[in-house]
Design a protein around this motif. Structure first.
Motif, PDB file in Angstrom:
ATOM      1  N   ASP A  57       8.244  -4.538 -13.833  1.00 20.85           N
ATOM      2  CA  ASP A  57       8.984  -4.342 -12.578  1.00 20.85           C
ATOM      3  C   ASP A  57       8.644  -2.992 -11.954  1.00 20.85           C
ATOM      4  O   ASP A  57       8.449  -2.898 -10.739  1.00 20.85           O
ATOM      5  CB  ASP A  57      10.491  -4.445 -12.813  1.00 20.85           C
ATOM      6  CG  ASP A  57      10.936  -5.863 -13.121  1.00 20.85           C
ATOM      7  OD1 ASP A  57      10.195  -6.824 -12.802  1.00 20.85           O
ATOM      8  OD2 ASP A  57      12.032  -6.011 -13.692  1.00 20.85           O
ATOM      9  N   ARG A  58       8.574  -1.954 -12.774  1.00 19.85           N
ATOM     10  CA  ARG A  58       8.230  -0.613 -12.256  1.00 19.85           C
ATOM     11  C   ARG A  58       6.815  -0.582 -11.686  1.00 19.85           C
ATOM     12  O   ARG A  58       6.572  -0.013 -10.624  1.00 19.85           O
ATOM     13  CB  ARG A  58       8.401   0.437 -13.350  1.00 19.85           C
ATOM     14  CG  ARG A  58       9.853   0.763 -13.662  1.00 19.85           C
ATOM     15  CD  ARG A  58       9.979   1.941 -14.606  1.00 19.85           C
ATOM     16  NE  ARG A  58       9.341   1.727 -15.900  1.00 19.85           N
ATOM     17  CZ  ARG A  58       9.905   1.076 -16.921  1.00 19.85           C
ATOM     18  NH1 ARG A  58      11.126   0.584 -16.807  1.00 19.85           N
ATOM     19  NH2 ARG A  58       9.252   0.942 -18.065  1.00 19.85           N
ATOM     20  N   GLU A  59       5.881  -1.199 -12.399  1.00 24.36           N
ATOM     21  CA  GLU A  59       4.488  -1.213 -11.942  1.00 24.36           C
ATOM     22  C   GLU A  59       4.345  -1.967 -10.622  1.00 24.36           C
ATOM     23  O   GLU A  59       3.672  -1.507  -9.699  1.00 24.36           O
ATOM     24  CB  GLU A  59       3.578  -1.844 -12.999  1.00 24.36           C
ATOM     25  CG  GLU A  59       3.307  -0.963 -14.170  1.00 24.36           C
ATOM     26  CD  GLU A  59       2.599   0.311 -13.760  1.00 24.36           C
ATOM     27  OE1 GLU A  59       1.565   0.243 -13.076  1.00 24.36           O
ATOM     28  OE2 GLU A  59       3.096   1.389 -14.132  1.00 24.36           O
ATOM     29  N   VAL A  60       4.967  -3.125 -10.539  1.00 25.30           N
ATOM     30  CA  VAL A  60       4.859  -3.937  -9.323  1.00 25.30           C
ATOM     31  C   VAL A  60       5.556  -3.234  -8.157  1.00 25.30           C
ATOM     32  O   VAL A  60       5.049  -3.224  -7.038  1.00 25.30           O
ATOM     33  CB  VAL A  60       5.414  -5.358  -9.564  1.00 25.30           C
ATOM     34  CG1 VAL A  60       5.520  -6.152  -8.271  1.00 25.30           C
ATOM     35  CG2 VAL A  60       4.523  -6.093 -10.569  1.00 25.30           C
ATOM     36  N   SER A  61       6.685  -2.614  -8.426  1.00 25.34           N
ATOM     37  CA  SER A  61       7.386  -1.858  -7.389  1.00 25.34           C
ATOM     38  C   SER A  61       6.542  -0.684  -6.895  1.00 25.34           C
ATOM     39  O   SER A  61       6.456  -0.424  -5.685  1.00 25.34           O
ATOM     40  CB  SER A  61       8.728  -1.353  -7.936  1.00 25.34           C
ATOM     41  OG  SER A  61       9.406  -0.611  -6.971  1.00 25.34           O
ATOM     42  N   SER A  62       5.888   0.011  -7.809  1.00 30.26           N
ATOM     43  CA  SER A  62       5.012   1.121  -7.436  1.00 30.26           C
ATOM     44  C   SER A  62       3.820   0.623  -6.633  1.00 30.26           C
ATOM     45  O   SER A  62       3.397   1.276  -5.670  1.00 30.26           O
ATOM     46  CB  SER A  62       4.511   1.852  -8.681  1.00 30.26           C
ATOM     47  OG  SER A  62       5.575   2.487  -9.329  1.00 30.26           O
ATOM     48  N   LEU A  63       3.280  -0.520  -7.012  1.00 29.85           N
ATOM     49  CA  LEU A  63       2.156  -1.094  -6.274  1.00 29.85           C
ATOM     50  C   LEU A  63       2.583  -1.469  -4.859  1.00 29.85           C
ATOM     51  O   LEU A  63       1.875  -1.196  -3.893  1.00 29.85           O
ATOM     52  CB  LEU A  63       1.602  -2.313  -7.014  1.00 29.85           C
ATOM     53  CG  LEU A  63       0.425  -3.017  -6.354  1.00 29.85           C
ATOM     54  CD1 LEU A  63      -0.758  -2.072  -6.177  1.00 29.85           C
ATOM     55  CD2 LEU A  63       0.022  -4.241  -7.175  1.00 29.85           C
ATOM     56  N   ARG A  64       3.759  -2.093  -4.732  1.00 33.44           N
ATOM     57  CA  ARG A  64       4.285  -2.457  -3.412  1.00 33.44           C
ATOM     58  C   ARG A  64       4.410  -1.207  -2.535  1.00 33.44           C
ATOM     59  O   ARG A  64       3.963  -1.193  -1.388  1.00 33.44           O
ATOM     60  CB  ARG A  64       5.642  -3.138  -3.542  1.00 33.44           C
ATOM     61  CG  ARG A  64       6.284  -3.480  -2.195  1.00 33.44           C
ATOM     62  CD  ARG A  64       7.729  -3.948  -2.356  1.00 33.44           C
ATOM     63  NE  ARG A  64       7.859  -5.091  -3.222  1.00 33.44           N
ATOM     64  CZ  ARG A  64       7.725  -6.351  -2.820  1.00 33.44           C
ATOM     65  NH1 ARG A  64       7.425  -6.624  -1.573  1.00 33.44           N
ATOM     66  NH2 ARG A  64       7.869  -7.330  -3.684  1.00 33.44           N
ATOM     67  N   ALA A  65       4.989  -0.151  -3.093  1.00 35.21           N
ATOM     68  CA  ALA A  65       5.179   1.089  -2.333  1.00 35.21           C
ATOM     69  C   ALA A  65       3.832   1.697  -1.940  1.00 35.21           C
ATOM     70  O   ALA A  65       3.675   2.196  -0.812  1.00 35.21           O
ATOM     71  CB  ALA A  65       5.988   2.089  -3.156  1.00 35.21           C
ATOM     72  N   ALA A  66       2.851   1.650  -2.833  1.00 31.71           N
ATOM     73  CA  ALA A  66       1.533   2.216  -2.539  1.00 31.71           C
ATOM     74  C   ALA A  66       0.844   1.438  -1.418  1.00 31.71           C
ATOM     75  O   ALA A  66       0.214   2.035  -0.535  1.00 31.71           O
ATOM     76  CB  ALA A  66       0.667   2.214  -3.796  1.00 31.71           C
ATOM     77  N   ILE A  67       0.975   0.114  -1.421  1.00 34.21           N
ATOM     78  CA  ILE A  67       0.364  -0.691  -0.354  1.00 34.21           C
ATOM     79  C   ILE A  67       1.064  -0.421   0.974  1.00 34.21           C
ATOM     80  O   ILE A  67       0.406  -0.232   2.004  1.00 34.21           O
ATOM     81  CB  ILE A  67       0.371  -2.188  -0.722  1.00 34.21           C
ATOM     82  CG1 ILE A  67      -0.597  -2.441  -1.883  1.00 34.21           C
ATOM     83  CG2 ILE A  67      -0.004  -3.049   0.490  1.00 34.21           C
ATOM     84  CD1 ILE A  67      -0.562  -3.841  -2.450  1.00 34.21           C
ATOM     85  N   HIS A  68       2.397  -0.361   0.957  1.00 34.43           N
ATOM     86  CA  HIS A  68       3.125  -0.050   2.200  1.00 34.43           C
ATOM     87  C   HIS A  68       2.742   1.334   2.723  1.00 34.43           C
ATOM     88  O   HIS A  68       2.570   1.518   3.933  1.00 34.43           O
ATOM     89  CB  HIS A  68       4.635  -0.135   1.977  1.00 34.43           C
ATOM     90  CG  HIS A  68       5.163  -1.530   2.008  1.00 34.43           C
ATOM     91  ND1 HIS A  68       5.165  -2.317   3.135  1.00 34.43           N
ATOM     92  CD2 HIS A  68       5.712  -2.286   1.030  1.00 34.43           C
ATOM     93  CE1 HIS A  68       5.683  -3.492   2.866  1.00 34.43           C
ATOM     94  NE2 HIS A  68       6.028  -3.499   1.578  1.00 34.43           N
ATOM     95  N   ALA A  69       2.608   2.298   1.828  1.00 27.88           N
ATOM     96  CA  ALA A  69       2.219   3.650   2.244  1.00 27.88           C
ATOM     97  C   ALA A  69       0.809   3.648   2.837  1.00 27.88           C
ATOM     98  O   ALA A  69       0.551   4.327   3.841  1.00 27.88           O
ATOM     99  CB  ALA A  69       2.297   4.617   1.061  1.00 27.88           C
ATOM    100  N   ALA A  70      -0.099   2.883   2.234  1.00 31.98           N
ATOM    101  CA  ALA A  70      -1.467   2.811   2.756  1.00 31.98           C
ATOM    102  C   ALA A  70      -1.495   2.155   4.131  1.00 31.98           C
ATOM    103  O   ALA A  70      -2.259   2.580   5.008  1.00 31.98           O
ATOM    104  CB  ALA A  70      -2.362   2.047   1.779  1.00 31.98           C
ATOM    105  N   ILE A  71      -0.660   1.138   4.338  1.00 35.52           N
ATOM    106  CA  ILE A  71      -0.578   0.508   5.656  1.00 35.52           C
ATOM    107  C   ILE A  71      -0.077   1.520   6.682  1.00 35.52           C
ATOM    108  O   ILE A  71      -0.661   1.673   7.758  1.00 35.52           O
ATOM    109  CB  ILE A  71       0.339  -0.733   5.617  1.00 35.52           C
ATOM    110  CG1 ILE A  71      -0.293  -1.840   4.773  1.00 35.52           C
ATOM    111  CG2 ILE A  71       0.625  -1.231   7.037  1.00 35.52           C
ATOM    112  CD1 ILE A  71       0.656  -2.974   4.441  1.00 35.52           C
ATOM    113  N   ALA A  72       0.995   2.216   6.335  1.00 36.23           N
ATOM    114  CA  ALA A  72       1.565   3.207   7.253  1.00 36.23           C
ATOM    115  C   ALA A  72       0.567   4.329   7.534  1.00 36.23           C
ATOM    116  O   ALA A  72       0.409   4.768   8.678  1.00 36.23           O
ATOM    117  CB  ALA A  72       2.851   3.776   6.685  1.00 36.23           C
TER     118      ALA A  72
END
Length: 82
Positions: A57-72
């Motif tokens: 859960d932590r890894e997937v959550s971190s990945l989600r945040a990293a992708i959103h940050a890269a989009i932004a």
């Protein structure tokens, strides 16, 4: 016993950048579906490796945040503000 994730998902820059570019080019609903499919695939991959559920859960959550940050970040760089 601690679970060791050999290479944290949120540090996979090529993966993150590739999917951020793909998602940014899609309609919002299609981009969201794409992101959810990718995260589900990563979740299942870690689950098959018998990684602890909390760590997954932590890894997937971190990945989600990293992708959103890269989009932004990409939108900020290009000046594409909605």
């Amino acid at each position: 016993m601690a679970d060791i994730v050999p290479f944290p998902l949120a540090r996979r820059r090529a993966f993150i950048d590739r999917h951020a570019r793909l998602i940014a080019a899609m309609r919002p609903d299609a981009g969201q579906r794409h992101l959810e499919r990718q995260l589900a695939f990563q979740f299942e991959t870690l689950r098959r490796k018998n990684i602890d559920g909390g760590a997954i859960d932590r890894e997937v959550s971190s990945l989600r945040a990293a992708i959103h940050a890269a989009i932004a970040h990409g939108m900020f760089k290009s000046g594409d503000f909605a």
